[in-house]
Design an enzyme around this catalytic site. Structure first.
Site, PDB file in Angstrom:
ATOM      1  N   THR A  17       0.803  -1.224   0.000  1.00 15.34           N
ATOM      2  CA  THR A  17       0.000   0.000   0.000  1.00 15.34           C
ATOM      3  C   THR A  17       0.840   1.281   0.000  1.00 15.34           C
ATOM      4  O   THR A  17       1.948   1.313   0.567  1.00 15.34           O
ATOM      5  CB  THR A  17      -0.918   0.026   1.240  1.00 15.34           C
ATOM      6  OG1 THR A  17      -1.458   1.326   1.411  1.00 15.34           O
ATOM      7  CG2 THR A  17      -0.171  -0.334   2.511  1.00 15.34           C
ATOM      8  N   LYS A  37       1.955  -3.316   7.163  1.00 17.85           N
ATOM      9  CA  LYS A  37       2.129  -3.588   5.725  1.00 17.85           C
ATOM     10  C   LYS A  37       3.608  -3.527   5.322  1.00 17.85           C
ATOM     11  O   LYS A  37       4.036  -4.226   4.405  1.00 17.85           O
ATOM     12  CB  LYS A  37       1.329  -2.576   4.895  1.00 17.85           C
ATOM     13  CG  LYS A  37      -0.165  -2.881   4.843  1.00 17.85           C
ATOM     14  CD  LYS A  37      -0.463  -4.085   3.949  1.00 17.85           C
ATOM     15  CE  LYS A  37      -1.939  -4.315   3.798  1.00 17.85           C
ATOM     16  NZ  LYS A  37      -2.279  -5.490   3.007  1.00 17.85           N
ATOM     17  N   TYR A  59      -1.283   0.342  10.799  1.00 17.94           N
ATOM     18  CA  TYR A  59      -1.593  -0.368   9.549  1.00 17.94           C
ATOM     19  C   TYR A  59      -0.415  -0.259   8.566  1.00 17.94           C
ATOM     20  O   TYR A  59       0.058  -1.263   8.024  1.00 17.94           O
ATOM     21  CB  TYR A  59      -2.868   0.220   8.921  1.00 17.94           C
ATOM     22  CG  TYR A  59      -3.094  -0.224   7.490  1.00 17.94           C
ATOM     23  CD1 TYR A  59      -3.582  -1.495   7.204  1.00 17.94           C
ATOM     24  CD2 TYR A  59      -2.812   0.629   6.413  1.00 17.94           C
ATOM     25  CE1 TYR A  59      -3.785  -1.913   5.886  1.00 17.94           C
ATOM     26  CE2 TYR A  59      -3.010   0.223   5.099  1.00 17.94           C
ATOM     27  CZ  TYR A  59      -3.497  -1.049   4.848  1.00 17.94           C
ATOM     28  OH  TYR A  59      -3.691  -1.461   3.544  1.00 17.94           O
ATOM     29  N   GLU A 118       0.250   3.593   1.865  1.00 22.88           N
ATOM     30  CA  GLU A 118       0.383   3.988   3.276  1.00 22.88           C
ATOM     31  C   GLU A 118       1.798   3.724   3.794  1.00 22.88           C
ATOM     32  O   GLU A 118       2.199   4.275   4.802  1.00 22.88           O
ATOM     33  CB  GLU A 118      -0.641   3.233   4.134  1.00 22.88           C
ATOM     34  CG  GLU A 118      -2.050   3.800   4.044  1.00 22.88           C
ATOM     35  CD  GLU A 118      -2.168   5.216   4.571  1.00 22.88           C
ATOM     36  OE1 GLU A 118      -1.851   5.443   5.737  1.00 22.88           O
ATOM     37  OE2 GLU A 118      -2.575   6.109   3.800  1.00 22.88           O
TER      38      GLU A 118
HETATM   39  P1  NAP Z   1     -11.143  -4.875   2.450  1.00 19.75           P
HETATM   40  O1  NAP Z   1     -12.365  -4.601   1.644  1.00 19.75           O
HETATM   41  O2  NAP Z   1     -11.040  -4.341   3.829  1.00 19.75           O
HETATM   42  O3  NAP Z   1     -10.958  -6.469   2.484  1.00 19.75           O
HETATM   43  C1  NAP Z   1     -10.087  -7.090   3.397  1.00 19.75           C
HETATM   44  C2  NAP Z   1     -10.320  -8.582   3.338  1.00 19.75           C
HETATM   45  O4  NAP Z   1      -9.490  -9.213   4.329  1.00 19.75           O
HETATM   46  C3  NAP Z   1     -11.774  -9.008   3.680  1.00 19.75           C
HETATM   47  O5  NAP Z   1     -12.115 -10.106   2.886  1.00 19.75           O
HETATM   48  C4  NAP Z   1     -11.646  -9.428   5.138  1.00 19.75           C
HETATM   49  O6  NAP Z   1     -12.647 -10.328   5.558  1.00 19.75           O
HETATM   50  C5  NAP Z   1     -10.289 -10.117   5.085  1.00 19.75           C
HETATM   51  N1  NAP Z   1      -9.740 -10.340   6.410  1.00 19.75           N
HETATM   52  C6  NAP Z   1      -9.676  -9.492   7.458  1.00 19.75           C
HETATM   53  N2  NAP Z   1      -9.132 -10.101   8.530  1.00 19.75           N
HETATM   54  C7  NAP Z   1      -8.864 -11.380   8.154  1.00 19.75           C
HETATM   55  C8  NAP Z   1      -8.340 -12.505   8.825  1.00 19.75           C
HETATM   56  N3  NAP Z   1      -7.975 -12.459  10.103  1.00 19.75           N
HETATM   57  N4  NAP Z   1      -8.188 -13.663   8.129  1.00 19.75           N
HETATM   58  C9  NAP Z   1      -8.575 -13.754   6.822  1.00 19.75           C
HETATM   59  N5  NAP Z   1      -9.097 -12.706   6.135  1.00 19.75           N
HETATM   60  C10 NAP Z   1      -9.241 -11.537   6.807  1.00 19.75           C
HETATM   61  O7  NAP Z   1      -9.839  -4.386   1.670  1.00 19.75           O
HETATM   62  P2  NAP Z   1      -9.668  -4.079   0.089  1.00 19.75           P
HETATM   63  O8  NAP Z   1      -9.944  -2.640  -0.120  1.00 19.75           O
HETATM   64  O9  NAP Z   1     -10.339  -5.107  -0.694  1.00 19.75           O
HETATM   65  O10 NAP Z   1      -8.085  -4.240  -0.048  1.00 19.75           O
HETATM   66  C11 NAP Z   1      -7.504  -5.517  -0.325  1.00 19.75           C
HETATM   67  C12 NAP Z   1      -6.084  -5.552   0.219  1.00 19.75           C
HETATM   68  O11 NAP Z   1      -5.319  -4.508  -0.385  1.00 19.75           O
HETATM   69  C13 NAP Z   1      -5.971  -5.324   1.717  1.00 19.75           C
HETATM   70  O12 NAP Z   1      -4.890  -6.096   2.176  1.00 19.75           O
HETATM   71  C14 NAP Z   1      -5.646  -3.851   1.835  1.00 19.75           C
HETATM   72  O13 NAP Z   1      -4.941  -3.612   3.030  1.00 19.75           O
HETATM   73  C15 NAP Z   1      -4.797  -3.642   0.608  1.00 19.75           C
HETATM   74  N6  NAP Z   1      -4.834  -2.317  -0.011  1.00 19.75           N
HETATM   75  C16 NAP Z   1      -6.016  -1.710  -0.269  1.00 19.75           C
HETATM   76  C17 NAP Z   1      -6.028  -0.492  -0.925  1.00 19.75           C
HETATM   77  C18 NAP Z   1      -7.318   0.213  -1.280  1.00 19.75           C
HETATM   78  O14 NAP Z   1      -7.285   1.408  -1.551  1.00 19.75           O
HETATM   79  N7  NAP Z   1      -8.440  -0.501  -1.338  1.00 19.75           N
HETATM   80  C19 NAP Z   1      -4.807   0.098  -1.324  1.00 19.75           C
HETATM   81  C20 NAP Z   1      -3.625  -0.573  -1.045  1.00 19.75           C
HETATM   82  C21 NAP Z   1      -3.642  -1.793  -0.409  1.00 19.75           C
HETATM   83  P3  NAP Z   1     -14.088  -9.796   6.125  1.00 19.75           P
HETATM   84  O15 NAP Z   1     -14.916  -9.497   4.896  1.00 19.75           O
HETATM   85  O16 NAP Z   1     -14.579 -10.944   6.910  1.00 19.75           O
HETATM   86  O17 NAP Z   1     -13.809  -8.566   6.919  1.00 19.75           O
HETATM   87  O1  F7E Z   2      -9.214   7.877   4.235  1.00 21.26           O
HETATM   88  C1  F7E Z   2      -9.683  11.281   5.446  1.00 21.26           C
HETATM   89  C2  F7E Z   2      -8.692  10.398   6.169  1.00 21.26           C
HETATM   90  O2  F7E Z   2     -10.061   5.765   5.242  1.00 21.26           O
HETATM   91  C3  F7E Z   2      -8.772   8.740   3.215  1.00 21.26           C
HETATM   92  C4  F7E Z   2      -7.282   1.924   2.807  1.00 21.26           C
HETATM   93  O3  F7E Z   2      -7.848   1.183   1.760  1.00 21.26           O
HETATM   94  O4  F7E Z   2      -6.186   3.409   1.279  1.00 21.26           O
HETATM   95  C5  F7E Z   2      -7.086   3.364   2.356  1.00 21.26           C
HETATM   96  O5  F7E Z   2      -6.593   4.113   3.460  1.00 21.26           O
HETATM   97  C6  F7E Z   2      -8.532  10.135   3.788  1.00 21.26           C
HETATM   98  C7  F7E Z   2      -7.685  10.132   5.064  1.00 21.26           C
HETATM   99  O6  F7E Z   2      -8.457   5.717   3.256  1.00 21.26           O
HETATM  100  C8  F7E Z   2     -12.928  10.819   7.001  1.00 21.26           C
HETATM  101  O7  F7E Z   2      -8.148  11.063   7.310  1.00 21.26           O
HETATM  102  C9  F7E Z   2     -11.707  12.470   6.336  1.00 21.26           C
HETATM  103  O8  F7E Z   2      -6.764  11.176   4.991  1.00 21.26           O
HETATM  104  O9  F7E Z   2     -10.765   6.401   2.889  1.00 21.26           O
HETATM  105  P1  F7E Z   2      -9.728   6.389   3.927  1.00 21.26           P
HETATM  106  P2  F7E Z   2      -6.926   5.670   3.661  1.00 21.26           P
HETATM  107  O10 F7E Z   2      -6.686   5.996   5.069  1.00 21.26           O
HETATM  108  O11 F7E Z   2      -6.196   6.482   2.643  1.00 21.26           O
HETATM  109  C10 F7E Z   2      -4.872   2.904   1.552  1.00 21.26           C
HETATM  110  C11 F7E Z   2      -4.058   2.990   0.284  1.00 21.26           C
HETATM  111  C12 F7E Z   2      -4.904   1.542   2.156  1.00 21.26           C
HETATM  112  O12 F7E Z   2      -4.009   0.740   1.956  1.00 21.26           O
HETATM  113  C13 F7E Z   2      -5.940   1.298   3.197  1.00 21.26           C
HETATM  114  O13 F7E Z   2      -6.157  -0.104   3.367  1.00 21.26           O
HETATM  115  O14 F7E Z   2      -9.787  10.678   4.157  1.00 21.26           O
HETATM  116  N1  F7E Z   2     -11.020  11.343   6.052  1.00 21.26           N
HETATM  117  N2  F7E Z   2     -12.880  12.172   6.924  1.00 21.26           N
HETATM  118  C14 F7E Z   2     -11.749  10.293   6.446  1.00 21.26           C
HETATM  119  N3  F7E Z   2     -11.520   8.961   6.348  1.00 21.26           N
HETATM  120  C15 F7E Z   2     -12.493   8.128   6.818  1.00 21.26           C
HETATM  121  N4  F7E Z   2     -12.305   6.792   6.699  1.00 21.26           N
HETATM  122  N5  F7E Z   2     -13.654   8.596   7.375  1.00 21.26           N
HETATM  123  C16 F7E Z   2     -13.919   9.940   7.497  1.00 21.26           C
HETATM  124  O15 F7E Z   2     -14.969  10.333   8.018  1.00 21.26           O
END
Ligand code: NAP
Ligand code: F7E
Length: 345
Positions: free
Chosen positions: A132, A159, A155, A134
């Site tokens: 990520t 990662k 987090y 992050e």
């Molecule tokens: P997500 O919607 O939060 O999905 C996370 C998945 O992990 C869900 O299926 C969840 O199951 C499963 N999980 C959580 N705890 C677990 C455990 N103890 N054992 C087995 N499975 C578990 O995340 P996503 O947005 O699809 O992202 C997919 C991956 O890419 C994640 O690793 C995330 O950190 C990473 N990532 C995401 C982004 C983004 O912007 N979306 C960017 C960079 C990296 P449940 O459904 O039961 O909760």
């Molecule tokens: O926040 C701000 C918050 O929670 C984005 C995950 O998929 O992407 C995700 O992480 C921004 C942040 O995503 C609210 O402070 C304001 O600056 O949607 P987010 P994230 O933190 O960027 C990365 C790439 C991952 O890997 C992660 O798994 O929005 N923000 N107000 C808020 N964020 C949330 N959630 N809720 C608010 O009310």
């Protein structure tokens, strides 16, 4: 022979998009879901068939915190490709449950990699790790594969462990293992507590049903947002390359949370206006206060500015995203309106 893929995190946003993509590519897809007290398979229900009938999609119970389940599933499936998308993936929540986040998001990756070694399949299986942006955290944009890591949350730090353990197992044991360093990617399947989905859901409810109010945190954080549909293709492409490498995947553009709100309003054909500053900043629609700031959504340490440079992936993997920020917003808003309309029938 059809290829077999095993996806940890099948019930999440990316798991659902990746499973659908791989099924179209004629893979047999196995997914690991964890046991929960309520059903958690909504995102893949449309591809799940009765396993007694002919299907290429299978689900197994397992958990990344449970080494035995990880080992047994890999031993049973004997996959050609493993995608580790499982994580406690919410940055804000990781400050509340840092130890749990480390257990799932960091050690979960080690458990998969070590199962590969224990089963002596390191020369047969390819491994994808969901890294990520992050991990870049406080490092200045634009960020690419050479940018210094400086994570700002439990987090991001978990990662980073997964990133380096993947690199280490690749170098030490010659595993075909890749880290995708993906910037934020969203979709209609995005979790409801991530900011883009929270905004789309909240504003659709307010404008279509005349109900509710949205409370948000930092409106000025800048993110590089893409569409999950494009990003899962990059995961697959990494595992089809000649050499296992690490790649940044991003749109190359950044916008503030506030600008994302403005785009959603534009898509809905609604004019809002902003008043005040800091914690008193508010948005109004027809003199009604529809958005306010709530301190609880601020993080102890914020990642202020992310914008990726994905030229390596675009050149070596020939990866090109189909979506831009406007088509992403359009897709999310359209699907949200469809959901609301279905509920009101
Ligand atoms: P997500 O919607 O939060 O999905 C996370 C998945 O992990 C869900 O299926 C969840 O199951 C499963 N999980 C959580 N705890 C677990 C455990 N103890 N054992 C087995 N499975 C578990 O995340 P996503 O947005 O699809 O992202 C997919 C991956 O890419 C994640 O690793 C995330 O950190 C990473 N990532 C995401 C982004 C983004 O912007 N979306 C960017 C960079 C990296 P449940 O459904 O039961 O909760
Ligand atoms: O926040 C701000 C918050 O929670 C984005 C995950 O998929 O992407 C995700 O992480 C921004 C942040 O995503 C609210 O402070 C304001 O600056 O949607 P987010 P994230 O933190 O960027 C990365 C790439 C991952 O890997 C992660 O798994 O929005 N923000 N107000 C808020 N964020 C949330 N959630 N809720 C608010 O009310």
């Amino acid at each position: 022979m059809k290829k077999k893929a095993l996806i940890f995190g099948i019930t999440g946003q990316d798991g659902a998009y990746l499973a659908k993509f791989l099924l179209k590519k004629n893979y047999i897809v196995h997914g690991v879901k964890r046991r929960s007290s309520s059903l958690n398979t909504q995102r893949v229900d449309d591809i799940y068939l009765d396993p007694h009938k002919k299907t290429n999609f299978f689900l197994h119970h397992g958990d990344l915190t449970d080494s035995l389940s990880v080992l047994k599933i890999i031993e049973k499936i004997k996959p050609d490709e493993i995608y580790n998308l499982g994580a406690q993936s919410h940055v804000g929540v990781s400050f509340d449950v840092p130890e749990y986040t480390a257990n799932v998001t960091a050690l979960g990756t080690l458990r998969i990699l070590d199962a590969i070694l224990t089963l002596r399949i390191q020369n047969k299986v390819k491994f994808y790790q969901a890294g990520t942006s992050e991990m870049f955290g406080a490092s200045k944009p634009p960020q690419n594969e050479k940018t210094k890591f400086y994570p700002r949350s439990p987090y991001g730090i978990a990662k980073l462990y997964s990133h380096w353990i993947t690199v280490n197992y690749r170098e030490a044991y010659n595993i075909f293992a890749c880290n995708g360093i993906l910037f934020n990617h969203e979709s209609p399947l995005r979790g409801e507590t991530f900011v883009t989905r929270k905004i789309v859901m909240g504003l659709c409810k307010i404008f279509l049903e005349g109900e509710g109010k949205l409370y948000l945190g930092n409106l000025y954080a800048k993110r590089d947002w893409g569409h999950a549909e494009d990003y899962v293709k990059a995961m697959w492409k990494m595992l089809q390359a000649k050499q296992p490498k690490d790649y940044v995947i991003s749109s190359g553009k950044q916008y503030t949370v506030k600008y994302f709100i403005d785009l959603v309003c534009e898509e809905l054909g609604i004019k809002i206006f902003w008043k005040g500053k800091g914690l008193s900043e508010k948005a109004f629609w027809n003199d009604k206060n529809i958005i306010s700031i709530d301190k609880r959504y601020f993080r102890p340490t914020e990642v202020n500015s992310l914008m990726g440079n994905s030229s390596k992936a675009r050149k070596e993997l020939k990866w090109t995203p189909k979506h831009n920020i406007r088509s992403l917003v359009k897709d999310m808003v359209t699907e949200e309106i469809n959901r609301i309309n279905k509920l009101s029938i």
